[in-house]
Design a protein around this motif. Sequence first.
Motif, PDB file in Angstrom:
ATOM      1  N   THR A 210      41.980  50.003  38.071  1.00 38.09           N
ATOM      2  CA  THR A 210      43.233  50.643  38.448  1.00 38.09           C
ATOM      3  C   THR A 210      43.379  51.910  37.614  1.00 38.09           C
ATOM      4  O   THR A 210      43.395  51.840  36.382  1.00 38.09           O
ATOM      5  CB  THR A 210      44.430  49.715  38.182  1.00 38.09           C
ATOM      6  OG1 THR A 210      44.230  48.494  38.882  1.00 38.09           O
ATOM      7  CG2 THR A 210      45.726  50.355  38.655  1.00 38.09           C
TER       8      THR A 210
ATOM      9  N   SER B 286      48.958  52.070  40.894  1.00 39.32           N
ATOM     10  CA  SER B 286      48.893  50.662  41.282  1.00 39.32           C
ATOM     11  C   SER B 286      47.894  50.515  42.410  1.00 39.32           C
ATOM     12  O   SER B 286      47.694  51.447  43.206  1.00 39.32           O
ATOM     13  CB  SER B 286      50.262  50.164  41.774  1.00 39.32           C
ATOM     14  OG  SER B 286      51.199  50.142  40.732  1.00 39.32           O
TER      15      SER B 286
ATOM     16  N   THR C 191      47.859  42.698  41.061  1.00 39.82           N
ATOM     17  CA  THR C 191      48.214  42.697  39.640  1.00 39.82           C
ATOM     18  C   THR C 191      47.664  41.445  38.969  1.00 39.82           C
ATOM     19  O   THR C 191      46.537  41.438  38.519  1.00 39.82           O
ATOM     20  CB  THR C 191      49.738  42.780  39.452  1.00 39.82           C
ATOM     21  OG1 THR C 191      50.360  41.724  40.182  1.00 39.82           O
ATOM     22  CG2 THR C 191      50.292  44.112  39.925  1.00 39.82           C
ATOM     23  N   ASP C 192      48.437  40.407  38.924  1.00 37.28           N
ATOM     24  CA  ASP C 192      48.082  39.155  38.267  1.00 37.28           C
ATOM     25  C   ASP C 192      47.075  38.382  39.108  1.00 37.28           C
ATOM     26  O   ASP C 192      47.346  38.077  40.266  1.00 37.28           O
ATOM     27  CB  ASP C 192      49.352  38.323  38.070  1.00 37.28           C
ATOM     28  CG  ASP C 192      49.110  36.995  37.399  1.00 37.28           C
ATOM     29  OD1 ASP C 192      47.953  36.672  37.065  1.00 37.28           O
ATOM     30  OD2 ASP C 192      50.088  36.260  37.209  1.00 37.28           O
TER      31      ASP C 192
ATOM     32  N   LYS D  12      52.586  54.244  40.804  1.00 34.23           N
ATOM     33  CA  LYS D  12      52.992  53.051  40.066  1.00 34.23           C
ATOM     34  C   LYS D  12      54.111  52.339  40.820  1.00 34.23           C
ATOM     35  O   LYS D  12      55.083  52.968  41.228  1.00 34.23           O
ATOM     36  CB  LYS D  12      53.475  53.450  38.663  1.00 34.23           C
ATOM     37  CG  LYS D  12      53.561  52.316  37.712  1.00 34.23           C
ATOM     38  CD  LYS D  12      52.181  51.932  37.280  1.00 34.23           C
ATOM     39  CE  LYS D  12      52.201  51.017  36.088  1.00 34.23           C
ATOM     40  NZ  LYS D  12      50.899  50.438  35.851  1.00 34.23           N
TER      41      LYS D  12
END
Length: 104
Positions: free
Chosen positions: A31, A36, A55-56, A83
């Motif tokens: 990233t 993002s 993300t996670d 972002k």
Amino acid sequence: MVDRGGTLPALIVRVDLDGGTVQVRSLSAETPPDRSLELWFVGANAAPRSLGLVTDPAARLPVPAALRASAEGATLAVSVEPKGGSPTGAPTGPVVYSGKLLRE
């Protein structure tokens, strides 16, 4: 999903159509700073629909029922966005990873 160079997998994306979830695990995805990665569902002859931010790795993102019905032949794509994700609801940055949705 592989990068545009087609070398090693960048991400492993598991889609549970019955449960209506998708899980993304990064292997080598990068990233860019202050950006993002956003996951998109692209059905045949349809506009891309966001499934959420990458993300996670343990997070499960919901797949809307309307998209599950059109999963055959769909593509999943990841774009680089500002972002927090696309401000328009459509991809605004380059697609850096993509792959066809395949049934196991």
